[in-house]
Motif scaffolding. Structure first.
Motif, short mmCIF file in Angstrom:
data_model
loop_
_atom_site.label_atom_id
_atom_site.label_comp_id
_atom_site.label_asym_id
_atom_site.label_seq_id
_atom_site.Cartn_x
_atom_site.Cartn_y
_atom_site.Cartn_z
N GLU A 83 23.24 40.63 -74.03
CA GLU A 83 23.30 39.23 -74.19
C GLU A 83 21.45 39.06 -74.15
O GLU A 83 20.75 38.21 -74.22
CB GLU A 83 23.84 39.27 -72.81
N ARG B 261 22.34 28.88 -82.66
CA ARG B 261 23.94 29.20 -82.20
C ARG B 261 23.44 31.32 -82.36
O ARG B 261 23.09 31.43 -83.78
CB ARG B 261 24.67 28.76 -83.25
N CYS B 262 23.33 31.42 -81.64
CA CYS B 262 22.99 33.18 -81.06
C CYS B 262 24.38 33.48 -80.77
O CYS B 262 25.25 33.71 -80.59
CB CYS B 262 22.44 33.54 -79.76
N ILE C 229 26.72 36.67 -79.82
CA ILE C 229 26.23 37.82 -78.77
C ILE C 229 27.27 39.37 -79.64
O ILE C 229 28.14 38.92 -79.14
CB ILE C 229 26.40 37.12 -77.78
N ALA D 285 16.25 29.67 -78.03
CA ALA D 285 17.24 28.61 -77.14
C ALA D 285 17.94 27.30 -78.00
O ALA D 285 18.81 27.08 -77.39
CB ALA D 285 15.72 27.91 -75.95
N ARG E 20 16.99 36.37 -72.75
CA ARG E 20 18.32 36.49 -73.29
C ARG E 20 18.61 34.95 -73.98
O ARG E 20 17.83 34.00 -74.37
CB ARG E 20 18.72 35.37 -71.44
N VAL E 21 19.80 35.62 -75.05
CA VAL E 21 20.21 34.51 -75.39
C VAL E 21 22.11 34.03 -75.08
O VAL E 21 22.24 34.22 -74.92
CB VAL E 21 20.67 34.62 -77.12
N HIS E 22 22.31 32.73 -75.81
CA HIS E 22 23.08 32.29 -75.29
C HIS E 22 24.00 31.60 -76.19
O HIS E 22 23.19 31.24 -77.37
CB HIS E 22 23.19 30.57 -74.95
N GLY E 23 25.15 31.23 -76.41
CA GLY E 23 25.99 30.84 -78.03
C GLY E 23 27.48 30.89 -77.29
O GLY E 23 27.91 31.64 -76.71
N GLN F 272 30.83 36.21 -78.63
CA GLN F 272 30.62 36.86 -78.48
C GLN F 272 32.08 38.15 -78.47
O GLN F 272 32.91 37.51 -78.38
CB GLN F 272 29.95 37.19 -76.99
#
Length: 301
Positions: free
Chosen positions: A195, A188-189, A191, A185, A209-212, A215
């Motif tokens: 996700e 910086r993922c 994607i 969390a 679940r990852v965020h960045g 994508q």
């Protein structure tokens, strides 16, 4: 009695020389063969064989009749053999779906190798990162990767596949390496098409679940972003192996690596036994693992 049965018995008696040999060939009794030939002669109104205790000889009529019937019987058996061969040989159109990059790199070359062996087959290969509906869209086979969802489709494992969470060394000069899934969390993922990143925690499958800020639906673009230090990415072994070997990427969270992420051929139940489907899947099972192994050869994976 069918006249054809009598003709077959007559031809085998003459070809093999005795009623006993003909009976063994036709898997019936001696008396049955003798009776069939006698009934054929009665139907034709002429004797076909001279029978003695020592040998069997053709009459003049029998000689002429045998020559024609032998050709007829051989032609019939050739026709049956040809039909059987066609039934066992891949034919028609094979419709196949695969993820784009994996399909280009691994599946398409094997498709072409298979077509060299079976030029009578037509192929429709569709490369897409979208998960197609195999039945509704009319596919015979779809190549799937990762952990399969429960479904009514038939699946056959084609090879091994492992996924790694990776980043460039430059990225880790700015942030510390994660050692627990909760730390994702704070990273910086990068994607791709998913996700949800896949992991195993003490033998139990877990999606995170990852965020960045980045994508794309391209594995190659995702790899490039990771190499340029833009963040963490989860990618299969055949993408990252050479870069891990050269130290251009570092792998983290290996203790949580998902162990059940193979490569699969998925097909509808009603199509799995068709020669074109069965034999192509057998071909992939035989040849794909070596291609995958080549892609990770020399790496520390």
């Amino acid at each position: 009695m069918s006249r054809w049965d009598g003709i077959e018995a007559f031809v085998e008696v003459v070809r093999l020389g005795t009623f006993a040999a003909a009976a063994r060939r036709l898997q019936v009794s001696n008396s049955h063969v003798s009776r069939q030939v006698a009934q054929l002669e009665q139907q034709l109104g002429v004797p076909l064989l001279y029978r003695t205790t020592r040998q069997i000889r053709l009459t003049d009529a029998g000689e002429s009749y045998y020559a024609r019937c032998r050709t007829l019987l051989d032609g019939f058996r050739d026709a049956e053999s040809t039909l059987q061969e066609r039934q066992n040989r891949p034919h028609g159109v094979l419709r196949l779906s695969s993820a784009t990059t994996f399909g280009e790199r691994f599946i398409a070359p094997l498709v072409n190798d298979f077509l060299c062996l079976h030029p009578q087959l037509e192929m429709r290969l569709h490369l897409t990162n979208r998960q197609v509906d195999i039945i509704d869209e009319g596919y015979d086979i779809a190549i799937r990767m990762g952990t399969l969802q429960d479904s009514s489709l038939v699946a056959r494992r084609l090879g091994e596949r492992r996924e790694f969470v990776v980043a460039a060394p430059d990225y880790f000069t700015r942030v510390s390496q994660p050692h627990a899934l909760a730390e994702l969390a704070h990273h910086r993922c990068l994607i791709g098409t998913r996700e949800l990143w896949r992991f195993d925690v003490e033998g139990v499958h877990r999606d995170v679940r990852v965020h960045g800020p980045w994508q794309a639906n391209s594995g190659s673009a995702l790899l490039d972003a990771a190499l340029k230090g833009l963040g963490l990415a989860q990618l299969p072994d055949y993408y990252v192996a050479p870069f891990l070997a050269r130290g251009e990427l570092l792998s983290v969270l290996d203790a949580f690596q998902c162990r059940d992420t193979g490569v699969w051929a998925v097909m509808p139940h009603h199509r799995q036994h068709a020669p074109k489907v069965r034999q192509f899947v057998d071909f992939l099972v035989e040849h794909l693992p070596a291609r995958l192994a080549e892609a990770t050869a020399g790496s520390p994976l």
